[in-house]
Enzyme design. Structure first.
Site, mmCIF file in Angstrom:
data_model
loop_
_atom_site.group_PDB
_atom_site.id
_atom_site.type_symbol
_atom_site.label_atom_id
_atom_site.label_comp_id
_atom_site.label_asym_id
_atom_site.label_seq_id
_atom_site.Cartn_x
_atom_site.Cartn_y
_atom_site.Cartn_z
ATOM 1 N N SER A 145 0.840 -1.195 0.000
ATOM 2 C CA SER A 145 0.000 0.000 0.000
ATOM 3 C C SER A 145 0.882 1.254 0.000
ATOM 4 O O SER A 145 1.664 1.430 -0.937
ATOM 5 C CB SER A 145 -0.946 -0.050 1.199
ATOM 6 O OG SER A 145 -1.977 0.901 1.052
ATOM 7 N N ASP A 221 -9.770 -5.662 -3.596
ATOM 8 C CA ASP A 221 -9.172 -4.635 -2.727
ATOM 9 C C ASP A 221 -10.173 -3.498 -2.572
ATOM 10 O O ASP A 221 -10.602 -2.900 -3.566
ATOM 11 C CB ASP A 221 -7.874 -4.149 -3.376
ATOM 12 C CG ASP A 221 -7.038 -3.281 -2.462
ATOM 13 O OD1 ASP A 221 -7.605 -2.375 -1.821
ATOM 14 O OD2 ASP A 221 -5.823 -3.505 -2.402
ATOM 15 N N HIS A 253 -7.355 -5.943 0.553
ATOM 16 C CA HIS A 253 -6.170 -5.122 0.830
ATOM 17 C C HIS A 253 -5.417 -5.590 2.081
ATOM 18 O O HIS A 253 -4.403 -5.007 2.435
ATOM 19 C CB HIS A 253 -6.612 -3.662 1.005
ATOM 20 C CG HIS A 253 -5.503 -2.661 0.874
ATOM 21 N ND1 HIS A 253 -4.810 -2.460 -0.304
ATOM 22 C CD2 HIS A 253 -4.925 -1.809 1.775
ATOM 23 C CE1 HIS A 253 -3.888 -1.518 -0.126
ATOM 24 N NE2 HIS A 253 -3.931 -1.115 1.127
#
Lengths: 275, 275
Positions: A145, A221, A253
């Site tokens: 991320s 995600d 995610h």
């Protein structure tokens, strides 16, 4: 450097350490995993940069990387995601300030005095790790991320430091995302040309990446629209950058996604760092 | 159906056959590899569509797929790339007419009478293979260059027929390439909306692909600008299509590239066809 904890893991040692960071002007905590092979001599080193709200601890406890690092003979380094503490600027939002350093060196008030995560990761902490742990000068970098953004951008900005590169669900085009525009404006000021120097999709066209890279992205995600994998996909193919982009059906995610593909990334880095 | 040759290979049988094709109106030659597992019962089936100038023979002799098909228990089918013969239209260019069918059903003169490669591959030859060889109804499809275009577009146009999909260096956006515009105009006429139905990058946005797919592309491919992998990369990520795109440094357009990654593709299909 102060040892906060050390314990045996997969035949090696998982440690957590603190040191007075000159770059960030505060004590910084980080974690290092040394595989069993490190007892017999220096090993290559894989850096894992974490995402928003994380510390050194999240990936250390949830990504499952140590088993693979032990298999492949890689050291792991888990930095924190920002400076922290009472004298350090912060913001009420989860995605700005402490826990959200975005791996840049801030030039703007109130962030500039402490938020120097690029300098910290690529220079200060690296020097400390190389001086105090049995690692070679062959380093790779990955992250998740915001940390995927960090891995991609730091590697492209400092290609002499990183021999291998991958990312999990990176913030791939922060200059065009709500995960990026606010933070880059806060840390670097309103001139968007400065932001482009910290945007993986844009850096591919300017600095490029002369090796290859691996990117995994879950298609379930919940932050897909913020991550903008399509910008990275387009940039990779347009710039003829070597690498593998995997769009993984059903994965979200979370660290469940990271853990699922952690072995593939460890193998990717090991093949390149030990080759 | 006439047997032109059969010989033992990796414990199975590599055969070459001819039959009178109603779709193409001429005799057509094709090759089938049956793995050792087929002697004990029906096996899943992987179709390999070849590129410009190829016959059934090129991939059969140069891709090295049979070793992997034997390992994974897959039958292989290698169709020709167009109708051929004295009564069949042709063009002096290597990339139009015989050897360049583009896996469409031509509607325009002089091609319409024989150039019906889509109908031939998805219906007529499939029915023949299923009737005459010990294969199940689980079929996958792959191909190289023009055949990669064929694999991607036929799978998206007939998703009920193909449970797995991959491509090697496909012509990914023929409606915008000199490998495509001339041929689609010749076979389908000047209305470009008809071409879009045979363009993998455009089909992803309209028909999509509900499973996942694997695409390999060499970055030293001498035809990269004609293949347009960037259009496919953008379309895959934008449409959130599951899959793996690998941009392989140093590999060119040849069968050396195909052979290098043939095992990965066979494994990809086997996992999905046998699952």
């Amino acid at each position: 450097m102060q040892t906060l904890s050390e314990s045996r893991m997969f035949g090696g040692i998982q440690g957590v350490y603190s040191h007075a960071s000159a770059a960030c002007g505060v004590p910084m905590t980080f974690a290092v995993y040394l595989p069993p092979q490190a007892s017999r001599g220096p090993v290559p080193c894989l850096w894992y940069l974490s995402g928003l709200t994380c510390t050194h601890e999240n990936a250390m406890t949830k990504a499952g990387l140590q088993a693979h690092a032990a298999e492949f003979g890689l050291a792991l380094v888990f930095p924190d995601t920002s400076p922290r503490g009472e004298g350090v600027a912060n913001d009420a939002a989860y995605d700005l300030g402490q826990g959200a350093g975005f791996y840049v060196d801030a030039t703007e008030a109130p962030w500039a005095p402490h938020f120097r995560m690029e300098d910290y990761v690529v220079r200060e902490l690296r020097q400390l790790v190389q001086a105090r742990f049995p690692v070679t000068d062959r380093h790779g970098i990955t992250g998740h991320s915001m940390g995927g953004h960090g891995a991609l951008t730091l590697a492209m900005r400092h290609p002499e430091l990183y021999a291998s590169l991958s990312a999990f669900a990176p913030i791939a085009h922060p200059a065009a995302s709500d995960w990026g525009r606010k933070q880059l404006a806060a840390y670097l000021g309103p001139d968007e040309t400065l932001w482009q120097e910290h945007d993986a999709s844009l850096l591919l066209a300017t600095k490029g990446w002369a090796r290859d890279l691996l990117v995994d992205q879950g298609l379930s995600d919940q932050f897909l629209d913020l991550l903008k994998p399509e910008a990275l996909a387009t940039a990779l193919a347009t710039t003829r950058t070597a690498g593998t982009l995997r769009l993984q059906a059903g994965y979200d995610h979370s660290y469940n996604f990271v853990a699922t593909f952690a072995r593939d990334h460890a193998a990717w880095h090991a093949e390149r760092l030990k080759g």
